[in-house]
Design a protein around this motif. Structure first.
Motif, PDB file in Angstrom:
ATOM      1  N   HIS A 162      -7.563  40.559  80.005  1.00  0.00           N
ATOM      2  CA  HIS A 162      -8.686  39.862  79.047  1.00  0.00           C
ATOM      3  C   HIS A 162      -9.089  38.717  79.582  1.00  0.00           C
ATOM      4  O   HIS A 162      -7.951  37.925  79.956  1.00  0.00           O
ATOM      5  N   ASN A 163      -9.974  37.943  79.167  1.00  0.00           N
ATOM      6  CA  ASN A 163     -10.269  36.643  79.552  1.00  0.00           C
ATOM      7  C   ASN A 163     -10.286  35.577  78.268  1.00  0.00           C
ATOM      8  O   ASN A 163      -9.967  35.944  77.156  1.00  0.00           O
ATOM      9  N   HIS A 164     -10.524  34.270  78.684  1.00  0.00           N
ATOM     10  CA  HIS A 164     -10.541  33.332  77.412  1.00  0.00           C
ATOM     11  C   HIS A 164     -11.609  32.339  77.644  1.00  0.00           C
ATOM     12  O   HIS A 164     -11.719  31.378  78.445  1.00  0.00           O
ATOM     13  N   GLY A 248      -7.300  26.558  72.638  1.00  0.00           N
ATOM     14  CA  GLY A 248      -8.287  25.477  72.186  1.00  0.00           C
ATOM     15  C   GLY A 248      -9.557  25.548  73.034  1.00  0.00           C
ATOM     16  O   GLY A 248      -9.761  25.198  74.243  1.00  0.00           O
ATOM     17  N   PRO A 249     -10.648  25.710  72.545  1.00  0.00           N
ATOM     18  CA  PRO A 249     -10.794  26.291  71.041  1.00  0.00           C
ATOM     19  C   PRO A 249     -10.247  27.889  70.940  1.00  0.00           C
ATOM     20  O   PRO A 249     -10.373  28.605  71.897  1.00  0.00           O
ATOM     21  N   ASP A 256     -20.095  32.401  70.705  1.00  0.00           N
ATOM     22  CA  ASP A 256     -20.061  33.062  71.761  1.00  0.00           C
ATOM     23  C   ASP A 256     -18.775  33.171  72.818  1.00  0.00           C
ATOM     24  O   ASP A 256     -18.639  32.830  73.936  1.00  0.00           O
ATOM     25  N   ARG A 257     -17.726  32.984  72.010  1.00  0.00           N
ATOM     26  CA  ARG A 257     -16.414  33.161  72.626  1.00  0.00           C
ATOM     27  C   ARG A 257     -15.647  34.309  72.262  1.00  0.00           C
ATOM     28  O   ARG A 257     -14.560  34.171  71.962  1.00  0.00           O
ATOM     29  N   ASP A 258     -16.008  35.515  72.665  1.00  0.00           N
ATOM     30  CA  ASP A 258     -15.428  36.808  72.207  1.00  0.00           C
ATOM     31  C   ASP A 258     -14.609  37.115  73.350  1.00  0.00           C
ATOM     32  O   ASP A 258     -14.794  36.886  74.514  1.00  0.00           O
ATOM     33  N   CYS A 259     -13.501  38.008  73.082  1.00  0.00           N
ATOM     34  CA  CYS A 259     -12.518  38.485  74.126  1.00  0.00           C
ATOM     35  C   CYS A 259     -13.168  39.765  75.028  1.00  0.00           C
ATOM     36  O   CYS A 259     -13.546  40.547  74.296  1.00  0.00           O
TER      37      CYS A 259
END
Length: 272
Positions: A162-164, A248-249, A256-259
Motif C-alpha cells: 500500500h502507499n502513503h 505526517g500527515p 485526497d490522501r486515501d490508502c
C-alpha cells in the motif's frame, strides 16, 4: 485478499487489485498526556504568576517545592512530533527527521506499555483460525498534522502492499520480526493513467524495489517520504510483532490522501 506474490526481480509493475487488503481492527484510542512545557503555554499569565508565588512561599517556609515529573519517552516523542509536523504539503527538514529517528531508535516496548513476555508475543505459532490472521491496531494520537498508531501482527499476518500519498512516515519495530518489501515509482512524475501498460483489471505503472529484507527488533527506525524511501510497502510477520507508525500527515479521504493497495507483477512477466 491474495497476498502479493514474491519476486526476485527489482523492476516490477504495480497494479491496483480488485479487492481491499486484509482487514484491521481498531482497539480504541490510547492516551497522550500533555507535558508541563506545553501546559504552561495554555495557562493564563495570571495563573502562572500565582503558581510562581506559591513556589516562592514554599521555599521561604523551608519546604521543598514539588518536583515536576519528567515527561515519559512517548510524551517527549509526541511533543517533538507536534513541533516537526506542520500539516499537509510539508516534509520535515533533514535535521527534524534525524531528531525523530534518534528518539524512535531509543524507544523500547516498555515505553508504550508492551513486553515481549506478554502471551501474544510468546505464542510464535501461526493462528489456528482459517484465512488471513487478524491484524489489530490502536491509535495513540491523531490530528490533521500527524498520527501515532501501534500495530500488532500475529505470525504470518500480512499488511498488503500500500502507499502513503504525500506523507512522511516513521516506522519503529518494537517487538518481533517482520519481512518488509517496499517500492518507489521508477518515475514519480509519470501519471499512471498515461501509461501505455494495462491489464484486464487496471493500469500498470513501473516501480523500483527499495527494500526486501527481514527486520528483527531491536532495529533502526525506517523512514519513508512522499516520493522516496519506499513509499509503498508490504509487511509480513515472521513472528508476533508490534510496531509504532508515525504518519505526517495521516490518511484523509477528504484531503485526497486515501490508502491504495497494489499487486506487484514482475517486469519480465509483462514483457515476456
Amino acid at each position: 485478499y491474495d497476498p502479493p506474490r514474491f519476486f526476485a526481480s527489482s523492476v516490477i509493475f504495480l497494479e491496483l487489485p480488485t479487492a481491499m487488503g486484509a482487514g484491521m481492527v481498531e482497539l480504541g484510542p490510547g492516551m497522550v498526556e500533555v507535558g508541563a512545557a506545553e501546559a504552561a503555554q495554555t495557562v493564563p499569565p495570571a495563573k502562572r504568576r500565582r503558581v510562581l508565588a506559591l513556589k516562592t512561599a514554599a521555599a521561604a517556609a523551608g519546604r521543598r517545592p514539588r518536583r515536576e515529573r519528567r515527561p515519559s519517552a512517548i510524551q517527549r516523542l509526541f511533543q517533538a512530533c507536534r513541533a516537526v509536523f506542520r500539516g499537509p504539503g510539508t516534509v520535515p527538514a533533514p535535521a527534524e527527521v534525524a531528531l525523530l529517528r534518534a528518539m524512535l531508535d531509543r524507544m523500547r516496548p516498555e515505553d508504550v506499555g508492551l513486553s515481549s513476555d506478554m502471551p501474544f508475543f510468546r505464542n510464535r505459532d501461526a493462528p489456528a483460525t482459517e484465512g488471513t490472521p487478524a491484524i489489530t491496531h490502536t491509535t495513540i494520537y491523531k490530528s490533521e498534522k500527524f498520527s501515532m498508531v501501534l500495530f500488532f501482527l500475529p505470525t504470518n499476518a500480512v499488511i498488503p502492499l500500500h502507499n502513503h500519498p504525500g506523507m512522511t512516515v516513521f516506522n519503529k519495530l518494537l517487538i518481533g520480526s517482520m519481512h518488509a518489501k517496499s517500492y518507489d515509482w521508477a518515475d514519480p512524475d509519470d501519471p499512471p493513467n498515461e501509461s501505455d501498460a494495462s491489464s484486464a483489471d487496471g493500469q500498470l505503472r513501473l516501480a523500483q524495489l527499495v527494500v526486501d529484507d527481514v527486520f528483527t527488533a531491536p532495529c533502526d527506525t525506517s523512514v519513508l517520504f512522499p516520493t522516496a524511501g519506499g513509499n509503498m510497502h508490504r509487511f509480513r510477520a515472521v513472528a508476533p510483532s508490534a510496531f509504532l507508525d508515525i504518519l505526517g500527515p495521516p490518511y484523509s479521504i477528504e484531503e485526497d490522501r486515501d490508502c491504495t493497495y497494489y499487486t506487484d507483477i514482475p517486469y519480465s512477466e509483462h514483457h515476456s
